[in-house]
Every structure is written in structure tokens, then in C-alpha cells.
Design a protein around this motif. Structure first.
Motif, mmCIF file in Angstrom:
data_model
loop_
_atom_site.group_PDB
_atom_site.id
_atom_site.type_symbol
_atom_site.label_atom_id
_atom_site.label_comp_id
_atom_site.label_asym_id
_atom_site.label_seq_id
_atom_site.Cartn_x
_atom_site.Cartn_y
_atom_site.Cartn_z
ATOM 1 N N LEU A 10 -30.356 -2.779 12.190
ATOM 2 C CA LEU A 10 -31.094 -1.708 12.854
ATOM 3 C C LEU A 10 -32.436 -2.197 13.379
ATOM 4 O O LEU A 10 -33.224 -2.787 12.659
ATOM 5 C CB LEU A 10 -31.316 -0.558 11.878
ATOM 6 N N LYS A 11 -32.667 -1.926 14.660
ATOM 7 C CA LYS A 11 -33.946 -2.289 15.259
ATOM 8 C C LYS A 11 -34.795 -1.048 15.483
ATOM 9 O O LYS A 11 -34.265 0.049 15.576
ATOM 10 C CB LYS A 11 -33.705 -3.008 16.590
ATOM 11 N N PRO A 12 -36.113 -1.218 15.610
ATOM 12 C CA PRO A 12 -36.948 -0.051 15.899
ATOM 13 C C PRO A 12 -36.539 0.556 17.237
ATOM 14 O O PRO A 12 -36.113 -0.151 18.148
ATOM 15 C CB PRO A 12 -38.363 -0.625 15.996
ATOM 16 N N SER A 13 -36.661 1.864 17.361
ATOM 17 C CA SER A 13 -36.300 2.539 18.601
ATOM 18 C C SER A 13 -37.203 2.072 19.736
ATOM 19 O O SER A 13 -38.420 1.977 19.594
ATOM 20 C CB SER A 13 -36.424 4.048 18.388
ATOM 21 N N ARG A 16 -39.944 4.578 20.615
ATOM 22 C CA ARG A 16 -41.074 4.628 19.689
ATOM 23 C C ARG A 16 -41.960 3.408 19.910
ATOM 24 O O ARG A 16 -43.173 3.476 19.785
ATOM 25 C CB ARG A 16 -40.614 4.677 18.221
ATOM 26 N N GLU A 17 -41.348 2.298 20.255
ATOM 27 C CA GLU A 17 -42.130 1.085 20.521
ATOM 28 C C GLU A 17 -42.947 1.266 21.797
ATOM 29 O O GLU A 17 -44.118 0.890 21.858
ATOM 30 C CB GLU A 17 -41.211 -0.135 20.622
ATOM 31 N N GLN A 100 -35.322 15.838 13.358
ATOM 32 C CA GLN A 100 -34.763 14.509 13.087
ATOM 33 C C GLN A 100 -34.116 14.454 11.703
ATOM 34 O O GLN A 100 -33.071 13.842 11.523
ATOM 35 C CB GLN A 100 -35.876 13.454 13.184
ATOM 36 N N GLN A 101 -34.759 15.103 10.725
ATOM 37 C CA GLN A 101 -34.232 15.016 9.356
ATOM 38 C C GLN A 101 -32.861 15.680 9.226
ATOM 39 O O GLN A 101 -32.053 15.249 8.395
ATOM 40 C CB GLN A 101 -35.216 15.618 8.344
ATOM 41 N N GLU A 104 -30.447 12.916 10.122
ATOM 42 C CA GLU A 104 -30.364 11.872 9.105
ATOM 43 C C GLU A 104 -29.604 12.365 7.872
ATOM 44 O O GLU A 104 -28.763 11.661 7.318
ATOM 45 C CB GLU A 104 -31.766 11.407 8.714
ATOM 46 N N GLY A 126 -33.092 8.425 18.887
ATOM 47 C CA GLY A 126 -33.458 8.677 17.487
ATOM 48 C C GLY A 126 -32.255 9.097 16.660
ATOM 49 O O GLY A 126 -32.123 8.731 15.481
ATOM 50 N N ASN A 129 -29.868 5.982 16.314
ATOM 51 C CA ASN A 129 -30.357 5.070 15.273
ATOM 52 C C ASN A 129 -30.129 5.618 13.866
ATOM 53 O O ASN A 129 -29.895 4.848 12.931
ATOM 54 C CB ASN A 129 -31.828 4.748 15.498
ATOM 55 N N ALA A 130 -30.207 6.934 13.710
ATOM 56 C CA ALA A 130 -29.897 7.523 12.400
ATOM 57 C C ALA A 130 -28.440 7.223 12.031
ATOM 58 O O ALA A 130 -28.138 6.833 10.897
ATOM 59 C CB ALA A 130 -30.157 9.028 12.416
ATOM 60 N N SER A 133 -28.023 3.640 11.157
ATOM 61 C CA SER A 133 -28.569 3.282 9.841
ATOM 62 C C SER A 133 -27.557 3.527 8.730
ATOM 63 O O SER A 133 -27.785 3.124 7.583
ATOM 64 C CB SER A 133 -29.880 4.038 9.587
ATOM 65 N N TYR A 134 -26.452 4.194 9.031
ATOM 66 C CA TYR A 134 -25.349 4.310 8.075
ATOM 67 C C TYR A 134 -24.115 3.570 8.574
ATOM 68 O O TYR A 134 -23.006 3.838 8.129
ATOM 69 C CB TYR A 134 -25.056 5.790 7.775
#
Lengths: 394, 394
Positions: A10-13, A16-17, A100-101, A104, A126, A129-130, A133-134
Motif C-alpha cells: 500500500l502506497k500513500p494516496s 493526499r500527497e 472514510q471510516q 474501512e 481513499g 486504498n481502504a 489495505s485488506y
């Protein structure tokens, strides 16, 4: 050191960067999804906050329960049910740390490594990426002007292995600006039942309509208890306070609450109470109408400036609401290079590949946000993008 | 419907469930870990909040970056380094949604299904559940009056498979009240380096010392970059605002930041700014000294009442700080039955098995919190527990 397999890739979005870069005040940013600060009801919030500190601090500053502050939950449940027909006896409403939560938590409780998540192509990074992350297997379903192609969606539900979730932003979609038609919404609810799969209906822009006809949420057609509705106060009150919510079938909601408990115990209680009070003491709909007035002007200005500066060198979709416009450079050119050129001229736009299931894909589209920039910044920034386009197409 | 394997076995935390019961105002609760509301600096916070709304709302209510509000991060970094010797060049400080989120993020980025996490036996149930939510193999290491047995810890590091994390609450441990000795702290840092494993040092009670000698955090001895320090403002300012932080080696911190991005984007920015201002404008150490005065009295009162009402029928550890006392009923009796009897008499205590790696284990210990109850409630509640004990031991 060895990291978990779920996180190692996983890389940073990218967005967001980019957001970090745009902290440079000399950059004109069309990149983020930030609401206009003039839409924050700071004065009303300030009055409620003073009252909370003076009279209810022993509760507002103390631990709360994971599900959230009961009067806020009740107010959300009531508003969503009475105003929009969202939520029934089989559903639970609970408060989350931003919309967002919801995504996730749903991913955590539903997706095993390798399970498939279907989403719109393009979609919100976002959320992608969630799921990444799984270690979800992400499959993008093409869209047209009426939103996601539901025939292709059904095809994927039939053929993809272990589909555990469908992730959709049906209204003023991020990034495309498209809205799913009423007929397709009904069809999505039917497909969720037929293929026994949960659908996240991510609806943060729902209230921001500037033109076109109202379309009810997919959740209104959820007879089978398969739609996880994700809502947020980020776009109608403030994103910094991180207050979101879900209206979801009890079975999955209860699992998500357990997952939330181990994630952050509960959402900032002070602002849960503040938003609860706001809903009871002020007229949110009137506030939303004011926001829509502001954004409608901004949206129209961006359309006007796009026509003036891009001419017919770029095609775009006229959004009926939301915060974004989606532009496509004909001829299969790589928008990433265009955005890089623009960024060197201190104008930030997000290249289309950021919203792809496969980020290495070449996209000829790019996304511009119209909610944050002032009219002057928009004038200047769009002119620079026009010049950049001329250079880029040389 | 089918849930992910990681979540299907996870149950709500017994303590959080008890907390719900204790919303009944007629129950005297020694069950939760709630700070006393009179320790919340509501007036100072109110002054800062009014200033934020009046002068900085465009920032405080807007989206922020995942790492957190820079002046708050800087203030934490400075305080932790200058006052406690925590954090060096290889470390990153970032803000989290409570200390709990540090644990969840570390678990997410480090623990694959079946990997081992070593923890104190007993330990904090919120952390154990976070590890369970990633299907960790939890192994409890026995404690004595000086904290976790470091020889047994080394033995487990040698023999257990795929140990990815050690989770410790070294100071005024929850639930036991024990503090890890200086020698053992140094030994833990050495073991982390020797066995190349990350250690979470969860230190929320660190500032709440009422007696005994100061012991520096394990993180002070972290030459190899293996200690993830978890801090929190929950016990020194307010838990409801959900502001925690970590000081962690850059390699793991950067992965945790990416995981935080998909979890809640960032922590409530308004209260990040508020706490940042508090640290700059007020004297946190003076405030902590006032809190310690209050809690020292409460701790001493509970010790006195335990001696009066339990006599020598129950043994206990005198804590030097924190929020909890740990009692053991001799003779292998099941404290769960005792707590159930007490709860019928409207006094809430937490049975020891809640803090076990294996919750079906029989424990003869129970935990009482002394920070929340008023002196009158404590008098009455401890008398009722004394009577309950008489019945229980009949």
C-alpha cells in the motif's frame, strides 16, 4: 523489518500527497476535495461549543460509547428516514470518524485477502486504498453518463470470484461527477439481493445538488438488507471535525461497531454533541441551500472558464452537483504528463490514473475541484491550464 | 452473510459492555477507566475554542493532513524529547484518534493472520481485541510486582513462532497497577533489538504518579528503533476529544500513517489545534500536578476502604499511580461470580478473566477503578463490595 502482507504494497494516496504540496499558498489548487471555508457555520458552532463547555463539559469531554452520542444518532436516523426514506427496522445508525471510516470498517469485517470488491471505474482513491489495505481484488466497472453500467456490474457479480462488496458513489460521483439514474439504482438494489452481496452506497455529496432532478438513494430500495449507507457532515458542516455515519443492516453494523471499538473507541464526543445540537437548533436544509447557491456559481464559473480556455480541445461532463468536474483530453494522451506540466506552473490538478483500480494505467482524463478556489484563483488557474494544454498538445 | 475470518470470532469488549450498563445513574461504577470530570480543563479549553472559532475556523474546520497539525506534532515531539528523553532522529511523531488507534494501526501493519503477539498477563482488553481483530496468536507473559517477567518474555521470543509484536503497559499497568522496574525496561529494549521485534509501549497513565520513584519510558533505551511509543491526552486533558499520538521508528511510522489515511483521513483537527494551543499557552505539568493531587486522595481512600471492608479476605497491590487497583480473592474462587453478585447490588467491578488472553480462563482477581467515583460513592460502593464478599465466601 517485515510488515504484514496487507500493508506492504500500500502506497500513500496520490491526492493526499498532492494536498501536502498544495500547502504552498502560491499554488492554485483544483486538486483536493476541500469545501469552501465560507460554507462552515462557524458562528453557530461557536455558540453551541460555548454552551457545551459551560454546561455539559463533564459529558462532552468524557469517554462515550462506541455507537455514538444517542441524541445525534436519533437525529440522523430521523432525518434520513423522514426526509429521504433511508433506513428501516432492520437497520442500525451509528456515528463514525468521517465517512472514510465506514468504508474501512466495512472492508475489515467483510473482505478476506483475495476477495473481490467491485467499484466504479474511475472511483475514489481513499476507498480503493481502504480495500487495498485488506488485499482485496479490485475490479472496476465502466461508467457512462448515467453512472455505473449495471449490466457489466451483473456480469462481474456472476463471473468474479468471492465478490464480498460493491462500492458505489451514486450521486455526483467522485471523480466523474456522474449521477446514477433512478432505474439503475433500483437495479443495483435488486442485484445486491439476487447475488447476496453488500453494497456500500457512499453518498457524501448527496445534498449538494445545483441542477437536475432529485434521485433517491439506493438505500431507499433496500428490501433485502444489503445496502450499507455511508453519510457525512464533511461537505455540509465541516470536514475537519470528522463526523460521519452509517445506516446499515444490523448484522453487518454490529460487526462494524466491534471493529470501531478497537480502532478508536469512539468518535470525538464533543463534536458529536455539537452536531447533534446543530441539527436540533438550526435549520440544516436552509444552510445546505446557502452552500448550494455558493457552489452552483462556482460550478458555472468553472464550466464557463473551461469552455473559454479549453475550447473543444477537451471534453467534459456537466455535473448536477458535488465538488468535481471530470475532463478528458481526446486522442489517448496521458493526463499525468499534463498535470505534471500544470503543477510546474503552480496549478494543481489530479490525473485520472489516480482513480483507477490499476494506477499504472494510462488515463487521458483529469479531475478539477471547483469548491475551494476563489473566482480570481479560478480565472487565473484555468487560464494557466489552457496555456498548459496548448503546450501539451503541441 | 459471511464475514471476514478476522472479525467473525471477535466479540464486543466486556468492559465496554459493562460501561453501557453503568449508564444507569443508580449504579456505582468502579468498572470503567473514566477520568474524573473535575480534572478536565474545560475553562481553558473553552477560551481556546472561542479563539479558534473567531480567528482560525477556516483552518480548524477544514481537512488537514494525516500526520496531524504540525504545531501540535512539534509540541509533542519537543515535550517528549526534552522532558522524558523519548524520540530521536530516527523517530516520527504523529497524531492519532486516541491512544487506541496507535495499537490498531501497529497491529494492521505488522500482524499477519496467525502471527504471535506477546503481552502481559493480564492486559488491557481493548488492545487484546485489536490484536484479535487481525487474528493474532496472543500469548500472555506472567507478571509479578515489578511488572512483566522478562526471562519468561525472552523465553517466549525464542520459542513462539512469528512473534511480530510485544505489547506492554509498563507504567501503572491496566489492570494490575504494577510498574515495570528500570532494570527490566532496559532488558526489554535489549530483547527487542536482539530478537528484532517491535514493542508497543502503551503509556497512557505515565504522568499520573502519586508515590514512588520516577522510572523513564522504555523508549528512552531504544537504540535499535524497535519501540513504538503510544501516548494520549485522554488521562491528562480529556478522553472525549480522542487525541493520542505515537513516537515511533520512521519505517513503521510511515506505514502506520498510510493505514491511518484509509481509516479516518486525519484526527479531529479542531481539537488538535486546541490541544496544541493548550500546550503552548498553559502549563500542562501544573495541571497534571493538580490531577495527581485529586487522584492520590482517591487512591488512598480506596486503599483505606479496601482494608476496612475486605480485611485480609482479599489481597491487593498498592499502585504508585494510574487509575486502577487489582484485587485477588485467595483460594482460587471465580471472581466472575463475585462481580455478578456485586452487579446485582448495583456496584460494577470487572472480573479478571476479561483481561486474559483466554477469556474462558477462571480468574480470582478483579479490577476496581478509583478515579471516577466520588468519596461518598466510594464509601458506599466499597461497603457493598465488602458485604458481597461475605456472602460470596459463605
Amino acid at each position: 523489518m517485515e510488515f504484514s502482507t496487507r500493508i506492504s504494497s500500500l502506497k500513500p494516496s496520490a491526492i493526499r500527497e498532492i494536498l501536502k504540496v498544495t500547502q504552498d499558498p502560491t499554488v492554485i489548487s483544483f486538486a483536493a476535495g476541500n469545501p469552501a471555508p465560507e460554507t462552515f457555520p462557524a458562528e453557530e458552532m461557536s455558540i453551541i461549543a460555548a454552551d457545551l463547555f459551560a454546561n455539559r463539559s463533564a459529558t462532552a469531554l468524557q469517554y462515550g460509547i462506541t455507537e455514538g452520542y444517542a441524541p445525534l444518532r436519533d437525529a440522523i436516523t430521523k432525518r434520513m428516514h423522514e426526509k429521504y426514506g433511508v433506513g428501516g427496522d432492520g437497520d442500525i445508525t451509528f456515528v463514525t470518524t468521517g465517512g472514510q471510516q465506514v468504508i474501512e470498517l466495512a472492508a475489515k469485517v467483510l473482505v478476506n485477502e483475495g476477495d473481490t470488491v467491485l467499484c466504479e471505474a474511475p472511483s475514489f482513491v481513499g476507498a480503493l486504498n481502504a480495500f487495498r489495505s485488506y488485499k482485496a481484488n479490485l475490479v472496476g466497472i465502466p461508467m457512462d453518463a448515467e453512472g455505473v453500467d449495471v449490466d457489466r456490474l451483473e456480469q462481474a457479480l456472476k463471473t468474479e470470484k468471492n465478490v464480498k462488496l460493491v462500492y458505489l458513489i451514486p450521486t455526483f460521483q467522485n471523480p466523474s461527477g456522474c449521477t446514477l439514474s433512478l432505474e439503475r439504482r433500483k437495479r443495483v438494489a435488486e442485484l445486491a439481493e439476487k447475488y447476496n452481496v453488500y453494497v456500500i452506497e457512499d453518498n457524501p455529496y448527496f445534498d449538494l445538488r445545483y441542477s437536475g432532478e432529485y434521485v433517491p438513494p439506493i438505500k431507499c430500495f433496500d428490501k433485502a438488507g444489503r445496502i450499507i449507507y455511508a453519510g457525512s457532515f464533511s461537505k455540509v458542516l465541516s470536514p475537519g471535525i470528522r463526523i460521519g455515519y452509517t445506516v446499515a443492516p444490523a448484522e453487518v453494523a454490529n460487526k462494524m461497531i466491534v471493529a470501531k471499538q478497537v480502532s478508536d473507541v469512539h468518535t470525538n464526543l464533543f463534536f458529536q454533541m455539537l452536531v447533534g445540537d446543530y441539527l436540533m437548533k438550526y435549520d440544516l436544509d436552509q444552510h445546505i441551500a446557502q452552500i448550494c447557491d455558493i457552489y452552483k456559481k462556482k460550478c458555472n464559473l468553472m464550466i464557463e472558464l473551461a469552455e473559454k480556455n479549453f475550447g473543444d480541445r477537451v471534453s467534459f461532463i456537466r455535473p448536477d452537483g458535488g465538488l468535481f468536474m471530470w475532463f478528458t483530453i481526446p486522442g489517448g494522451r496521458n493526463s499525468f504528463d499534463f498535470c505534471k506540466m500544470a503543477s510546474a506552473k503552480k496549478v494543481a490538478a489530479v490525473p485520472g490514473n489516480s482513480f483507477s483500480v490499476d494506477e499504472s494505467e494510462i488515463s487521458s482524463s483529469f479531475r478539477l475541484n471547483f469548491s475551494l478556489a476563489t473566482p480570481e484563483q479560478m480565472q487565473k488557474g484555468m487560464a494557466i491550464l489552457g496555456e498548459t494544454l496548448t503546450e501539451f498538445l503541441k
